[in-house]
Design an enzyme around this catalytic site. Structure first.
Site, short mmCIF file in Angstrom:
data_model
loop_
_atom_site.label_atom_id
_atom_site.label_comp_id
_atom_site.label_asym_id
_atom_site.label_seq_id
_atom_site.Cartn_x
_atom_site.Cartn_y
_atom_site.Cartn_z
CB CYS A 2 -0.76 0.09 1.17
SG CYS A 2 -2.09 -1.27 1.22
NE ARG A 27 4.77 1.78 0.16
CZ ARG A 27 5.93 1.39 0.93
NH1 ARG A 27 7.21 1.72 0.58
NH2 ARG A 27 5.86 1.15 2.09
CD1 TRP A 75 -0.36 -6.57 -2.64
CD2 TRP A 75 -0.76 -7.01 -0.50
NE1 TRP A 75 -0.11 -7.78 -2.66
CE2 TRP A 75 -0.37 -8.25 -1.34
CE3 TRP A 75 -0.91 -7.22 0.83
CZ2 TRP A 75 -0.24 -9.38 -0.52
CZ3 TRP A 75 -0.93 -8.35 1.55
CH2 TRP A 75 -0.45 -9.42 0.78
CG ASN A 101 0.28 2.40 3.73
OD1 ASN A 101 -0.92 2.22 3.03
ND2 ASN A 101 1.24 2.61 3.41
N GLY A 102 -1.24 -0.88 6.73
CA GLY A 102 -1.03 -1.69 8.01
C GLY A 102 -2.30 -2.39 8.17
CD GLU A 492 16.76 -14.39 -5.66
OE1 GLU A 492 16.15 -14.62 -4.83
OE2 GLU A 492 16.21 -13.22 -6.13
CE LYS A 496 13.56 -12.43 -8.11
NZ LYS A 496 14.21 -12.15 -6.80
CD GLU A 499 9.66 -12.52 -7.22
OE1 GLU A 499 9.02 -11.99 -6.30
OE2 GLU A 499 10.98 -12.33 -7.21
CG HIS A 515 18.37 -38.10 -0.89
ND1 HIS A 515 18.79 -39.18 -0.35
CD2 HIS A 515 19.52 -37.35 -1.08
CE1 HIS A 515 20.00 -39.26 -0.17
NE2 HIS A 515 20.54 -38.09 -0.56
CE LYS A 614 11.28 -3.96 -4.42
NZ LYS A 614 12.09 -5.18 -5.10
C1 F6R Z 1 11.56 -11.56 -4.43
C2 F6R Z 1 11.17 -10.20 -3.43
C3 F6R Z 1 10.85 -10.58 -2.00
C4 F6R Z 1 11.64 -9.88 -1.07
C5 F6R Z 1 11.08 -10.00 0.42
C6 F6R Z 1 11.71 -9.38 1.50
O1 F6R Z 1 12.03 -10.90 -5.57
O2 F6R Z 1 11.41 -9.22 -3.68
O3 F6R Z 1 10.96 -12.07 -1.71
O4 F6R Z 1 13.05 -10.07 -0.89
O5 F6R Z 1 9.70 -9.64 0.50
O6 F6R Z 1 11.80 -8.09 1.37
P1 F6R Z 1 12.87 -7.14 2.20
O7 F6R Z 1 14.21 -7.38 1.38
O8 F6R Z 1 12.57 -5.67 1.60
O9 F6R Z 1 12.74 -7.20 3.50
#
Ligand code: F6R
Length: 619
Positions: A2, A27, A75, A101-102, A492, A496, A499, A515, A614
C-alpha cells in the site's frame, strides 16, 4: 505494501497525488483512490478498482480541484480488492476521509463498539473502522482532529501509517505512524509559502523537495498552510522534527529507456555494485573498510554466533552470507526466516549478533524479529537498501547497500547488493579476527573489485535470450539445482521465475535430487543447473548425468570455456571465472534474465506481478 501520498500547499493537489500514486504503485496495485477538499470546503472521494490509470480515467470526468488531498494505492488485506474496500474511507458524517497502510488487529471489537453507538459501515475494511473511531472520539470528546486522532490511536492495536482530512478544517493535514513508514517532505514555494508532501516512501516526494522528516513510531504530525509542522507522540509529548536530506535523484525512479524497471535494474547491477563497494574496498592497500564493523569490532570478534533474519530473496542472500562468514571469519551463522523466528521463542544470547537483511528495511516480520532479539540483549546490525527505513533505524549499526531505489517488485540488484555487502562484512570481520591468511585476503579483495566488470561481461554475453525463453512458456514446472554457494542461487532463480511468470519452480541442492525430487523429472521438465568450473564441478557433472538419463532438459550456467557441461546441455549460459564464493554474483544474472524473458513471453506484468507488493509491511 500500500502506498500513501498527501499534499497541502498552494498548488492543485490532484496532479501531485496522481503522480505520487504512480511512483508508489509498486507497493500495491489492486485499487486506488484520492480525497480532495476544494475551495468550497467540499470533501470528495474517488476510488477505482485496478491500477492507478483506472482512477485517472474515473477522475477525468470529476471535479478534482483543491489544494489539499490524500491518496492511496492498495494491496488488499481485509476485504477483496474492489471500489468499496479501496481507500480513502469516509467517516459516518462524511466529514473525515482517511487512508491507511497496515493492519488494525482489534478492528472487530472497535467495530462492535461503534455499531452500538449507531455507526454503520460500507466496507469490510479495518480502515473504515479507524476513521469512524476518530469521528467517535470527536463526537464524544468535542475535540479537534489532532486530539481525536491521538485519542483514537491510543485504542488501536496493530500497525498503521495514516493520513486524514477533515472538511471542517480544510487548512490542516494530519498523519501518524506505527510500524508502517511515513515521510513528510518540507518545502517552500516561490512566494516563500510552505508546502508539505506526504509519502510512504521518498519516491513521490523527491520531485518537489529533498528535505524530509521521517515520522517515528507512535508520532502524530499536523501540517497547515502557515508552515506549522507539529509532532507529538501518543503520550502527547511534543517532539522536535528532524530535517534530513534525501540522497536520491529523480532519474533513478524512471525506466531510462528500458521497457520495465526489472530489466533496467538487472542491467544496472554492474554500476550499482560499483557504488556499493566504493570507499569500502581499498585496492591499493588491499583493505576492506566497513565503518559499521570497525566501530563495533568487539561485538563481532567476541560474539558467540551470528543470526541473520530475512525473508524471500533477502533470505537467499543471507544464506550465501552464512557460507562466506563461516568460511572467512569462522563464526557460526544461523539463517532464519524472520516470520518463523519471531514466533518460536528462539534462544538468543546477549553475546549474539543479529543481522537483519532487507531491501526495503520495512518488512514487518524482519522488523519484529530484530525487536525480539533486542529484547534479549543481542547486538543488532542492519543491511538495508532504503535509507532511513524502519529496520535501519531500529538496529544498533549497519551498512546500506547503496544500489539505488529498486522499483521492480522482483528483487534483482538488491540481491546482488546484499550478497556483496555480506561478502564485505565477512572480509571485514575476518580481518579483525585474523582468520584469513593475508595472501587469500588480498586475493579476495582483488577479485571482489573485478566483480562489476565481470557482471557486465555476463550481461553482454547472455542478453539475447528472448527467443530461447519463448520455448518455455508452455512449461508447468522448472527445477533449479546448485551446490555449495550456488544452492541459494538455485532457490533465488526458482523464486524469480515463480513470482513473475507464475510457473511453478523448485530450487534444490543438486545432490538432494536422488532423495525424492528426481521422480519429477521427465522429458518435459526443464532443469536449470548452476555448474561453474569450481569446487564441486565433478559432483555437479554427475548430478547432471542423473537428470539426463531421465530425459530432463538441461539448461546450465557454466564457466566460459567449459565444454563438458556445455555438451550435456540443451542450452547454456556462460559466466566468467571467479572464486567460488563470488560465483552467485554472476550466476544469478542469467537466471534473472531467463525469468524476465519467460514472463514477457507469457505476457505477464513483470514489474507488478499478481498478488505481490514490493514492501511487505504486514505479517
Ligand atoms: C522477491 C522479493 C521478496 C523480498 C522479500 C523481503 O523478488 O523481492 O521475496 O525479498 O519480500 O523484502 P525485503 O528485502 O524488503 O525485506
Amino acid at each position: 505494501m500500500c502506498g500513501i501520498v498527501g499534499y497541502i500547499g498552494d498548488q492543485e493537489a490532484y496532479p501531485i497525488l496522481i503522480k505520487g500514486l504512480h511512483r508508489l504503485e509498486y507497493r500495491g496495485y489492486d485499487s486506488a483512490g484520492v480525497a480532495l477538499i476544494n475551495n468550497e470546503s467540499d470533501l470528495s472521494v474517488y476510488k477505482a478498482k485496478g491500477k492507478v490509470v483506472a482512477l485517472e480515467q474515473l477522475c477525468s470526468e470529476k471535479d478534482v480541484s483543491g489544494t489539499i488531498g490524500i491518496a492511496h494505492t492498495r494491496w488488499a488485506t481485509h476485504g477483496e480488492p474492489n471500489e468499496v474496500n479501496a481507500h480513502p474511507h469516509f467517516s459516518q458524517s462524511r466529514h473525515l476521509a482517511l487512508v491507511h497502510n497496515g493492519i488494525i488487529e482489534n478492528y472487530k471489537s472497535l467495530r462492535a463498539e461503534l455499531e452500538k453507538n449507531g455507526f454503520t459501515f460500507c466496507s469490510q475494511t479495518d480502515t473504515e473502522v479507524l476513521v469512524q473511531w476518530v469521528e467517535h472520539m470527536q463526537n464524544t470528546h468535542h475535540c479537534d482532529l489532532y486530539t481525536a486522532v491521538q485519542l483514537a490511536l491510543k485504542n488501536v492495536v496493530g500497525a498503521y501509517a495514516i493520513a486524514i482530512l477533515d472538511k471542517t478544517n480544510p487548512d490542516q493535514l494530519v498523519c501518524a505512524r506505527k510500524g508502517s513508514p511515513l515521510i513528510i517532505g518540507v518545502s517552500k514555494n516561490e512566494s516563500g509559502r510552505s508546502e508539505f508532501y506526504l509519502g510512504s516512501d521518498a519516491t513521490p516526494i523527491i520531485e518537489y523537495t529533498n528535505k524530509v522528516v521521517y515520522l517515528k513510531d507512535e508520532e502524530i504530525a499536523i501540517m497547515d498552510r502557515t508552515g506549522r509542522l507539529d509532532i507529538t507522540n501518543l503520550a502527547n509529548v511534543k517532539q522536535t522534527p528532524q530535517l534530513c536530506t534525501l540522497q536520491m535523484s529523480l532519474d533513478q525512479l524512471e525506466k531510462g529507456g528500458f521497457p520495465h524497471f526489472m530489466l533496467k535494474e538487472i542491467w544496472e547491477q554492474p554500476n550499482a555494485l560499483r557504488t556499493c563497494i566504493r570507499g569500502r574496498l581499498n585496492i591499493v592497500d588491499k583493505d576492506v573498510i566497513l565503518s559499521g564493523i570497525l566501530d563495533n569490532k568487539d561485538k563481532f570478534i567476541n560474539c558467540r554466533r551470528i543470526i541473520i533474519c530475512a525473508c524471500g530473496t533477502s533470505w537467499h542472500s543471507a544464506l550465501i552470507g552464512k557460507y562466506f562468514i563461516e568460511e572467512a571469519a569462522h563464526i557460526p551463522v544461523e539463517v532464519e526466516y524472520a516470520s518463523e523466528f519471531r514466533y518460536r521463542n528462539p534462544v538468543i544470547y546477549p553475546d549474539d549478533v543479529v543481522i537483519a537483511v532487507s531491501q526495503s528495511g520495512e518488512t514487518a516480520d524482519t522488523l519484529a524479529a530484530i525487536q525480539l532479539a533486542k529484547s534479549k540483549g543481542a547486538f543488532l546490525y542492519g543491511i538495508c537498501n532504503v535509507i532511513g527505513s524502519s529496520i535501519a533505524r531500529a538496529t544498533d549499526s549497519g551498512t546500506y547497500l547503496h544500489v539505488g531505489p529498486e522499483i521492480g517488485v522482483a528483487s534483482t540488484k538488491a540481491f546482488t547488493g546484499q550478497v556483496i555487502t555480506l561478502g564485505l562484512l565477512g572480509l571485514a570481520i575476518a580481518k579483525e579476527k585474523g582468520t584469513l591468511d593475508d595472501k587469500i585476503f588480498h586475493m579476495l579483495v582483488d577479485e571482489l573489485q573485478q566483480i562489476p566488470d565481470k557482471m557486465q561481461w555476463t550481461l553482454d554475453h547472455n542478453k539475447d535470450i528472448a527467443h530461447f525463453a519463448q520455448m518455455f512458456t508452455y512449461c508447468k514446472n522448472f527445477i533449479y539445482l546448485g551446490r555449495g554457494y550456488n544452492y541459494p542461487v538455485a532457490l533465488e532463480g526458482a523464486l524469480k521465475l515463480k513470482e513473475i511468470s507464475y510457473i511453478h519452480a523448485e530450487g534444490y541442492p543438486a545432490a538432494e535430487m536422488k532423495h525424492g525430487p528426481i521422480a519429477l523429472v521427465d522429458e518435459e521438465m526443464p532443469v536449470v543447473v548452476i555448474a561453474p568450473k569450481r569446487g564441486m564441478y565433478d559432483k555437479v557433472v554427475s548430478n547432471i548425468q542423473e537428470i539426463k538419463s531421465r530425459k530432463g532438459k538441461i539448461i546450465s550456467v557454466v564457466t566460459e570455456g567449459d565444454t563438458v557441461v556445455k555438451e550435456m546441455s540443451d542450452y547454456c549460459f556462460v559466466i566468467p571465472d571467479t572464486r567460488d564464493c563470488f560465483v552467485p554474483l554472476l550466476a544469478v544474472i542469467p537466471l534473472q534474465l531467463l525469468s524476465y524473458y519467460v514472463a514477457i513471453a507469457k505476457g505477464r506484468n513483470v514489474d507488478q506481478p499478481r498478488n505481490l507488493a514490493k514492501s511487505v509491511t504486514v505479517e
